[in-house]
Enzyme design. Structure first.
Site, short mmCIF file in Angstrom:
data_model
loop_
_atom_site.label_atom_id
_atom_site.label_comp_id
_atom_site.label_asym_id
_atom_site.label_seq_id
_atom_site.Cartn_x
_atom_site.Cartn_y
_atom_site.Cartn_z
N ASN A 8 0.88 -1.35 0.27
CA ASN A 8 -0.23 -0.08 0.09
C ASN A 8 0.83 1.19 0.15
OD1 ASN A 8 -1.50 2.22 1.28
ND2 ASN A 8 -3.07 0.78 1.71
N ASP A 10 -0.13 4.38 0.05
CA ASP A 10 -0.77 5.38 0.43
C ASP A 10 0.19 6.78 0.92
OD1 ASP A 10 -3.06 4.25 -0.24
OD2 ASP A 10 -3.77 4.18 1.95
N HIS A 11 1.25 6.30 1.62
CA HIS A 11 1.60 7.29 2.65
C HIS A 11 3.06 7.90 2.00
CE1 HIS A 11 -1.08 6.53 5.85
NE2 HIS A 11 -0.62 5.44 5.74
N ARG A 19 3.34 18.63 1.38
CA ARG A 19 4.05 20.04 1.04
C ARG A 19 3.24 20.42 -0.28
NH1 ARG A 19 9.59 21.56 1.72
NH2 ARG A 19 9.59 21.73 3.90
N HIS A 44 -5.62 3.61 -1.11
CA HIS A 44 -7.08 3.84 -0.47
C HIS A 44 -7.48 5.15 -1.12
CE1 HIS A 44 -9.48 4.12 3.32
NE2 HIS A 44 -10.32 4.53 2.38
N ARG A 46 -9.38 7.88 -0.29
CA ARG A 46 -10.36 8.22 0.63
C ARG A 46 -11.10 9.37 0.33
NH1 ARG A 46 -8.58 6.35 5.98
NH2 ARG A 46 -10.18 7.66 6.79
N ARG A 50 -7.16 12.91 1.34
CA ARG A 50 -5.84 13.29 2.14
C ARG A 50 -4.67 12.78 1.61
NH1 ARG A 50 -7.15 10.09 7.62
NH2 ARG A 50 -8.94 10.91 7.56
N HIS A 51 -4.69 11.57 0.89
CA HIS A 51 -3.06 11.30 0.45
C HIS A 51 -3.55 10.96 -1.23
CE1 HIS A 51 -5.16 7.45 1.79
NE2 HIS A 51 -4.67 7.70 2.98
N GLU A 71 -8.74 0.40 -2.80
CA GLU A 71 -9.52 0.31 -1.36
C GLU A 71 -10.51 1.59 -1.36
OE1 GLU A 71 -7.23 0.65 1.75
OE2 GLU A 71 -6.14 -1.45 1.70
N THR A 101 -6.86 6.54 10.31
CA THR A 101 -6.68 5.25 9.45
C THR A 101 -7.91 4.52 9.70
OG1 THR A 101 -5.12 3.25 8.77
CG2 THR A 101 -5.28 3.89 11.30
N THR A 102 -8.05 3.42 8.74
CA THR A 102 -9.25 2.71 8.93
C THR A 102 -9.34 1.95 10.25
OG1 THR A 102 -9.01 2.14 6.55
CG2 THR A 102 -10.66 1.16 7.53
N GLU A 152 -10.95 -9.29 3.42
CA GLU A 152 -9.65 -9.00 4.11
C GLU A 152 -9.77 -9.07 5.41
OE1 GLU A 152 -7.27 -5.74 2.23
OE2 GLU A 152 -6.31 -5.34 4.06
N HIS A 191 -3.66 -4.59 7.94
CA HIS A 191 -3.60 -3.38 8.72
C HIS A 191 -2.67 -3.63 10.11
CE1 HIS A 191 -4.83 0.20 10.78
NE2 HIS A 191 -5.57 0.59 9.66
N GLY A 192 -1.67 -2.53 9.94
CA GLY A 192 -0.93 -2.57 11.27
C GLY A 192 0.29 -3.87 11.35
N GLY A 213 1.21 -1.44 4.34
CA GLY A 213 1.73 -0.03 3.94
C GLY A 213 2.61 0.69 4.77
N HIS A 214 2.04 0.98 6.04
CA HIS A 214 2.54 2.31 6.75
C HIS A 214 4.07 1.79 7.23
CE1 HIS A 214 3.22 4.56 10.39
NE2 HIS A 214 2.79 5.32 9.66
N1 PXP Z 1 -5.75 -3.02 4.49
C1 PXP Z 1 -6.78 -2.08 4.66
C2 PXP Z 1 -8.42 -2.39 4.08
C3 PXP Z 1 -6.41 -0.79 4.67
O1 PXP Z 1 -7.38 0.03 4.90
C4 PXP Z 1 -5.33 -0.48 5.14
C5 PXP Z 1 -4.80 0.78 5.27
O2 PXP Z 1 -5.04 1.80 4.63
C6 PXP Z 1 -4.23 -1.30 5.17
C7 PXP Z 1 -4.41 -2.87 4.76
C8 PXP Z 1 -2.70 -1.26 5.28
O3 PXP Z 1 -2.57 -1.09 6.84
P1 PXP Z 1 -1.08 -0.51 7.02
O4 PXP Z 1 -0.81 1.00 6.49
O5 PXP Z 1 -1.13 -0.30 8.79
O6 PXP Z 1 -0.41 -1.52 6.53
#
Ligand code: PXP
Length: 243
Positions: A8, A10-11, A19, A44, A46, A50-51, A71, A101-102, A152, A191-192, A213-214
Site C-alpha cells: 500500500n 498511500d503514505h 508540501r 486507498h 479516501r 487526504r493522500h 480500497e 486510518t481505517t 480481507e 492493517h498494522g 503499507g505504513h
Molecule cells: N488493508 C486495508 C483494508 C486498509 O484500509 C489499510 C490501511 O489503508 C491497510 C490494509 C494497510 O494498513 P497499514 O498501512 O497499517 O499497513
C-alpha cells in the site's frame, strides 16, 4: 499455498500532499515496489483525498503489472471511479473522515443493502470485490451472502494487542480465515502489520494475500535516509567545486 504481498503506497502520497509538491510520487514508488518483488499495489482513495488523488488511481492502472487493488468506501462516487478505472480488485472499507486510518472493519452484516448496491455492479464489470471485515462469524457469513469473492481480515486488533490478548486476536484470525476459506472465499489480511508481527499472520495457511503499507513506507524512510543525505552532500560538493 502462496502468500502474495500487496504494498500500500498511500503514505508516499501523504508525504507529497504535506508540501503540495509533485514528489514523492506513489506511482514511482509502486514501480520500485514491484521491481523489488511485490505481487501487487494497493491504494486507498479516501473521500477527503487526504493522500491518494484520482490522478494516482488512474496512472497506477497504466503502470501496475501485478494485482491492482483499490480500497474505497461503498459510495456512489467511489463506484463511478472504480468502474471507470477498472482495477483488478476493489476492497470496500468503512470510512469516517475524522479517523487517522481505517479503524474498524465493515459492518457487512448490518449494511447489506448499501453494500449490495456497490458490489453487484463491480462484480458485473469483472472486478473482484473484497470486504474488509473483522474475523467475526456474522461478518464472514454476510460476505458470503453478499456474493463477495474475497474478504480481507482486519489485523489491527492483533497488531495493537500484547500478551494474552494478542494470542486471542491471532486465534480469532486463524478461525476466521479457516471459516472463510471453507465457505469458498479467498482470504486476505492487513492493517498494522510490521516486520516484527507479520510472521504469525504469514503462518496462517488460509491467508493468500497481505496488504501492508505504513510499516514498509516507515522502514523505507529510515533505511533510505543515509543514501539521501549522501546524495545531497554530493550535490552541495559539486556546487562548491564549480566556484
Ligand atoms: N488493508 C486495508 C483494508 C486498509 O484500509 C489499510 C490501511 O489503508 C491497510 C490494509 C494497510 O494498513 P497499514 O498501512 O497499517 O499497513
Amino acid at each position: 499455498m502462496s502468500l502474495a504481498l500487496h504494498v500500500n503506497v498511500d503514505h508516499v502520497a501523504t508525504l507529497r500532499q504535506a508540501r503540495g509538491t509533485r514528489y514523492p510520487d506513489p506511482v514511482e514508488a509502486a514501480i520500485a515496489c514491484e521491481r523489488a518483488g511485490a505481487d501487487g499495489i494497493t491504494v486507498h482513495l479516501r473521500e477527503d483525498r487526504r493522500h491518494v488523488q484520482e490522478r494516482d488511481v488512474r496512472v497506477l492502472k497504466e503502470v501496475v503489472r501485478g494485482t491492482y487493488n483499490l480500497e474505497m468506501a461503498a459510495s456512489d462516487d467511489g463506484l463511478a471511479i472504480a468502474l471507470a478505472v477498472r482495477p483488478d480488485h476493489v476492497t470496500l472499507v468503512p470510512e469516517r473522515r475524522e479517523e487517522r486510518t481505517t479503524e474498524g472493519g465493515l459492518d457487512a452484516a448490518g449494511q447489506r443493502v448499501a453494500l449490495a448496491r456497490v458490489i453487484d455492479p463491480l462484480r458485473a464489470a469483472g472486478i473482484r470485490v473484497s470486504l474488509f471485515i473483522a474475523p467475526d462469524d456474522a461478518q464472514i457469513d454476510a460476505a458470503v451472502a453478499l456474493g463477495a469473492e474475497q474478504i480481507e481480515l482486519h489485523t489491527g486488533d492483533y497488531a495493537d494487542a500484547a500478551g494474552a490478548h494478542r494470542r486471542e486476536a491471532l486465534a480469532a484470525l486463524r478461525r476466521g480465515a479457516a471459516r472463510a476459506k471453507d465457505a469458498g472465499l479467498r482470504v486476505a489480511a492487513g492493517h498494522g502489520l510490521t516486520v516484527a508481527n507479520v510472521v504469525d499472520v504469514a503462518a496462517i495457511a488460509a491467508v493468500e494475500e497481505l496488504n501492508i503499507g505504513h510499516a514498509i513506507i516507515a522502514d523505507a524512510v529510515i533505511m533510505g535516509i543515509a543514501d539521501a543525505v549522501r546524495s545531497m552532500r554530493d550535490a552541495m560538493d559539486r556546487g562548491r567545486a564549480t566556484k
